[in-house]
Design a protein around this motif. Sequence first.
Motif, PDB file in Angstrom:
ATOM      1  N   THR A  16       0.830  -1.204   0.000  1.00 42.11           N
ATOM      2  CA  THR A  16       0.000   0.000   0.000  1.00 42.11           C
ATOM      3  C   THR A  16       0.862   1.251   0.000  1.00 42.11           C
ATOM      4  OG1 THR A  16      -1.751  -1.162   1.186  1.00 42.11           O
ATOM      5  CG2 THR A  16      -1.814   1.244   1.235  1.00 42.11           C
ATOM      6  N   ARG A  17       1.892   1.256   0.808  1.00 42.17           N
ATOM      7  CA  ARG A  17       2.766   2.426   0.876  1.00 42.17           C
ATOM      8  C   ARG A  17       3.574   2.613  -0.402  1.00 42.17           C
ATOM      9  NH1 ARG A  17       4.778   3.185   7.064  1.00 42.17           N
ATOM     10  NH2 ARG A  17       2.709   3.413   7.942  1.00 42.17           N
ATOM     11  N   VAL A  18       3.897   1.531  -1.082  1.00 38.51           N
ATOM     12  CA  VAL A  18       4.587   1.640  -2.373  1.00 38.51           C
ATOM     13  C   VAL A  18       3.665   2.304  -3.388  1.00 38.51           C
ATOM     14  CG1 VAL A  18       5.565   0.312  -4.294  1.00 38.51           C
ATOM     15  CG2 VAL A  18       6.136  -0.302  -1.937  1.00 38.51           C
ATOM     16  N   VAL A  19       2.387   1.906  -3.403  1.00 39.51           N
ATOM     17  CA  VAL A  19       1.413   2.518  -4.316  1.00 39.51           C
ATOM     18  C   VAL A  19       1.244   4.000  -3.986  1.00 39.51           C
ATOM     19  CG1 VAL A  19      -1.024   2.526  -5.024  1.00 39.51           C
ATOM     20  CG2 VAL A  19       0.202   0.361  -4.786  1.00 39.51           C
ATOM     21  N   ILE A  20       1.205   4.335  -2.712  1.00 42.99           N
ATOM     22  CA  ILE A  20       1.107   5.741  -2.299  1.00 42.99           C
ATOM     23  C   ILE A  20       2.299   6.524  -2.845  1.00 42.99           C
ATOM     24  CG2 ILE A  20       1.235   7.299  -0.309  1.00 42.99           C
ATOM     25  CD1 ILE A  20      -0.348   5.127   1.263  1.00 42.99           C
TER      26      ILE A  20
END
Length: 97
Positions: A16-20
């Motif tokens: 999720t943080r990579v997508v953010i």
Amino acid sequence: MSQAPPTSSGPVVTPTRVVIGLCLVAPFVAMLWVGSYARTDPAFIGIPFFYWYQMAWVLISTVLTMTAYQLWRRDQRARRAPHPPRAPHSPEGGAGR
């Protein structure tokens, strides 16, 4: 001074943080790579590509930033949620003696 609410100690880098991060970096990469849009064709309703490409990125950046914010809020709520306690781990690997 007040204490911050406790959070779970999950992994720092999650999908999720990579997508953010990608949502927030994409507009910068698109605008800094000038060679990809430094031309006049194709024109859109008489507006040269150079201008309408940049204006399109204003809208795209807005959508990407809103998406990143919503994902961040969901991630923070998941980290604050209480997790059920785990069963005690037996070092022998069996049920107790």
